[in-house]
Design a protein around this motif. Structure first.
Motif, PDB file in Angstrom:
ATOM      1  N   SER A   2       1.039  -1.669  -0.019  1.00  0.00           N
ATOM      2  CA  SER A   2      -0.493  -0.068   0.086  1.00  0.00           C
ATOM      3  C   SER A   2       1.216   1.139   0.288  1.00  0.00           C
ATOM      4  O   SER A   2       2.063   1.638   0.160  1.00  0.00           O
ATOM      5  CB  SER A   2      -1.290   0.247   0.688  1.00  0.00           C
ATOM      6  N   SER A  12       0.792   5.760   0.321  1.00  0.00           N
ATOM      7  CA  SER A  12      -0.584   6.776   0.924  1.00  0.00           C
ATOM      8  C   SER A  12       0.412   8.162   0.772  1.00  0.00           C
ATOM      9  O   SER A  12       1.343   8.500   0.812  1.00  0.00           O
ATOM     10  CB  SER A  12      -0.975   6.366   2.101  1.00  0.00           C
ATOM     11  N   LYS A  48      -5.689  11.496   2.993  1.00  0.00           N
ATOM     12  CA  LYS A  48      -6.186   9.935   3.497  1.00  0.00           C
ATOM     13  C   LYS A  48      -6.126   9.043   2.272  1.00  0.00           C
ATOM     14  O   LYS A  48      -7.164   8.391   2.282  1.00  0.00           O
ATOM     15  CB  LYS A  48      -7.890  10.161   3.945  1.00  0.00           C
ATOM     16  N   ARG A  52      -4.582   7.030   0.008  1.00  0.00           N
ATOM     17  CA  ARG A  52      -4.186   5.570  -0.419  1.00  0.00           C
ATOM     18  C   ARG A  52      -4.806   4.899  -2.099  1.00  0.00           C
ATOM     19  O   ARG A  52      -5.880   4.506  -2.617  1.00  0.00           O
ATOM     20  CB  ARG A  52      -4.758   4.396   0.496  1.00  0.00           C
TER      21      ARG A  52
END
Length: 535
Positions: free
Chosen positions: A380, A382, A528, A530
Motif C-alpha cells: 500500500s 499513502s 487520506k 491510498r
C-alpha cells in the motif's frame, strides 16, 4: 375307431391330466405358504406334478416338450438324441413303450405343457425366496443342475434299452443340456465383456493422460527446482562476496591503524635509545677532568638533547583521534555495504518470490515519489504532505505521485486487484523505461504504458498517450487488471464493493516486446489518499 383317433384321445387325456395336476399344484403351494412347512424342497420333489413334469430320459423338468402319437412326452433334445427314434422312418418306437410307433410324422410340440413347466419353475423360485431356511430354490435348483443318481440313470436308460437296440446314450442328453446352458451363460457374459473392454479403453486413455501429465509435472518441477536453486545460490554468493569484501575492508583499515601504531612505537623506541645514549654521554662527561674538553662536549650534548624532543600529544591524543576517525570511516563503509546487500538480496528475494508465486507483486520503494509512504508489507502507498527523506536515485519519480512494482512480468497469466481511496487515480501497466521526471513521466502521456484514469467522475483509457473516453461514473474504487501474454491483452474490470460482481471496462490488445511493471498514480494529494494491492 382307428389308431390315429386313439392316439389323439390319448394326447387329450394327457393334457387334461396335466391341467388337473397343475391346479392341484397351485392349491398345494398356497397351503404350503400359509402353513409354512419346514421342508418345502422335499415336498415339491415328492408331489405328483413334479414327477409328471419330468422327462423320463434326462429326469429333469421338460425343456421344449413334445409328444408322440403314443401320448408320451419328452424333451425335444432328448428325443432327438435317442437312438430309438429316427424321424421319417416307419419303424420308430416310443422310448417309453416297447411297441412300434406306426407313424413317421415328427413329434408334436406341446405349448401348453411348456407354459406349465415355466409356471412351475417360477412358483418354485418365488416360494424359495420367501423361505427362512435353505428353501426350495437352493435345493430344487441343486437337484435340477446336479447329475441324476445312478438309480435314475438306470431307470431312464432302461426305457431306452427296452427298445431292443443298443444302450441309451444318456451322456449325449447331458451334453445337450450342458451345451444349452453354456451357450446361455456365454450370452450373459458377452455384455459384461463389452463393458469391461470399454472400461479398459477408458482406463488406457486416462493412464496415457496421467503419464503425460506426470511427465509434464516432473519436467516442470525439475525446472522449478533449478530456478529456485539458482536464486538461492545467487543469494549465497552475494553473502559470500559481501563477507569477503567487508573482511578485506576491515583488514585494510585495521592494518593501517596498526602500521601507524607500529611507526609510533618505532619512533619512541629510537627516541628512547637516543636519550639513553645521551644520558650515557652526560654521565661520562661528569667524570671529565679537562675543563676545556668538558666545555666543548657539554655544548654538543645540549644541542643533542635539544633535538630529542618528546611530544606526548603526538603519541597520545592524536592516536585516539586517529582511532575514532578510522572507526567512523569503517562504520560508514559498513552501512554502505549493508545498503548494497539489502538491495541485492531484495532483488534476489523478489526473484525467488516471483518464482514461487508468479503473480506476486509489491511496490518498489526505490520508485516512490517523496510524497508517498510505503506500508510495511509493501502492498500500500499513502499520500504524505511532508516529503520523505528518501535517497535520490535514478528510479525515483520526482514530478508525479507515482510508483512501480518491484516485479516485472514477461510471461504467463496474471491478475491483480487494486483499491484506490480518497483520490482520483491512474492505474495500469508500463515498460520499465518510463521516464522518472519531466512531463513525459506521467503514465497517461507516454508510449509503452496502458492505463485507465478516473478523474472528475470520468473514466478514460490511455495507450501511447492517446485518450479514449469510456463512461461517467461518480464512484469507482476497486479495479481488476488481468494480464495475459498468451492472448496478448490487458483487460480492466471494475469490482463492486457490495456484491463483488465484475463489470468489464476496457481491453488493450498488445504484443509486448519487453517486461512490464504494475504502475499507480495519485492525481491529487489528499490526507487520506491510498492505493492498495488487494490479495
Amino acid at each position: 375307431m382307428g389308431a390315429g383317433s386313439t392316439t389323439t384321445l390319448a394326447v387329450i387325456k394327457q393334457l387334461l391330466k396335466m391341467n388337473a395336476l397343475f391346479f392341484f399344484f397351485l392349491v398345494f403351494v398356497q397351503i404350503k405358504s400359509l402353513v409354512k412347512l419346514p421342508n418345502l424342497a422335499s415336498s415339491f420333489s415328492e408331489n405328483p406334478l413334479n414327477q409328471e413334469l419330468r422327462c423320463c430320459i434326462c429326469l429333469h423338468l421338460f425343456s421344449d416338450p413334445v409328444t408322440l402319437h403314443s401320448g408320451h412326452s419328452f424333451c425335444f433334445a432328448c428325443l432327438e438324441k435317442s437312438r430309438s427314434f429316427k424321424a421319417g422312418l416307419s419303424d420308430n418306437r416310443c422310448p417309453d413303450y416297447r411297441i412300434l410307433n406306426q407313424y413317421s410324422e415328427f413329434a408334436q410340440r406341446i405349448l401348453k405343457l411348456e407354459n406349465t413347466v415355466e409356471s412351475y419353475q417360477s412358483t418354485i423360485q418365488e416360494t424359495a425366496e420367501g423361505a427362512p431356511q435353505r428353501g426350495v430354490n437352493g435345493e430344487v435348483m441343486e437337484r435340477k443342475d446336479e447329475p441324476p443318481s445312478s438309480r435314475q440313470v438306470e431307470d431312464g436308460c432302461e426305457a431306452m434299452c427296452n427298445t431292443g437296440k443298443a444302450a441309451a446314450d444318456h451322456s449325449d442328453c447331458t451334453e445337450i443340456k450342458l451345451s444349452n446352458k453354456l451357450s446361455k451363460n456365454r450370452s450373459q457374459v458377452a455384455p459384461v465383456m463389452v463393458d469391461i473392454q470399454a472400461k479398459i479403453e477408458l482406463v488406457d486413455d486416462l493412464l496415457a493422460k496421467a503419464k503425460e501429465k506426470e511427465a509434464a509435472v516432473k519436467t516442470s518441477n525439475t525446472n522449478f527446482k533449478a530456478e529456485v536453486k539458482a536464486v538461492l545460490e545467487e543469494m549465497m554468493e552475494l553473502l559470500r562476496s559481501d563477507s569477503t569484501a567487508r573482511m578485506e575492508f576491515l583488514e585494510t583499515q585495521l592494518r593501517q591503524r596498526e602500521e601507524v601504531l607500529e611507526t609510533n612505537v618505532q619512533t619512541l623506541s629510537n627516541l628512547h635509545r637516543q636519550l639513553k645514549e645521551t644520558e650515557l654521554q652526560v654521565n661520562t662527561l661528569l667524570e671529565e677532568q679537562d675543563e676545556a674538553r668538558f666545555y666543548k662536549e657539554i655544548l654538543e650534548i645540549e644541542k643533542l638533547a635539544a633535538r630529542l624532543m618528546v611530544e606526548p600529544q603526538k603519541f597520545g591524543a592524536s592516536d585516539e583521534n586517529e582511532a575514532k576517525v578510522t572507526m567512523n570511516h569503517m562504520c560508514d563503509e559498513m552501512e554502505r555495504h549493508n545498503y548494497d546487500l539489502r538491495l541485492k538480496l531484495g532483488a534476489a528475494q523478489r526473484h525467488l518470490q516471483n518464482i514461487l508465486n508468479p503473480s506476486e507483486v509489491t511496490f518498489d520503494s526505490e520508485t516512490l515519489h517523496p510524497c508517498l509512504v510505503l506500508s510495511e508489507d509493501l502492498k500500500s502507498v499513502s499520500f504524505s504532505a511532508v516529503k520523505q527523506p528518501y535517497p535520490a536515485g535514478p528510479q525515483r519519480f520526482t514530478n508525479y505521485f507515482q510508483a512501480l512494482s518491484s516485479q516485472s512480468f514477461s510471461k504467463g497469466e496474471h491478475c491483480w486487484i487494486l483499491q484506490a481511496e480518497g483520490c482520483p487515480w491512474v492505474l495500469g501497466l508500463c515498460y520499465g523505461g518510463l521516464p522518472r521526471s519531466g512531463t513525459e513521466s506521467g503514465l497517461e502521456s507516454r508510449s509503452g504504458a496502458w492505463c485507465l484514469m478516473w478523474y472528475d467522475n470520468l473514466l478514460r483509457a490511455y495507450e501511447g498517450g492517446r485518450e479514449t473516453p469510456l463512461k461517467r461514473t461518480p464512484f469507482l474504487q476497486k479495479l481488476e487488471i488481468h494480464l495475459s501474454f498468451s492472448k496478448n491483452c490487458v483487460a480492466f474490470s471494475s469490482i463492486s464493493n457490495v456484491t463483488g460482481a465484475k463489470t468489464p471496462l476496457h481491453t488493450f490488445n498488445v504484443s509486448f516486446t519487453e517486461p512490464v511493471y504494475l504502475a499507480v498514480r495519485m492525481m491529487s494529494g489528499q490526507p487520506k489518499a491510498r492505493i492498495t494491492l488487494c490479495g
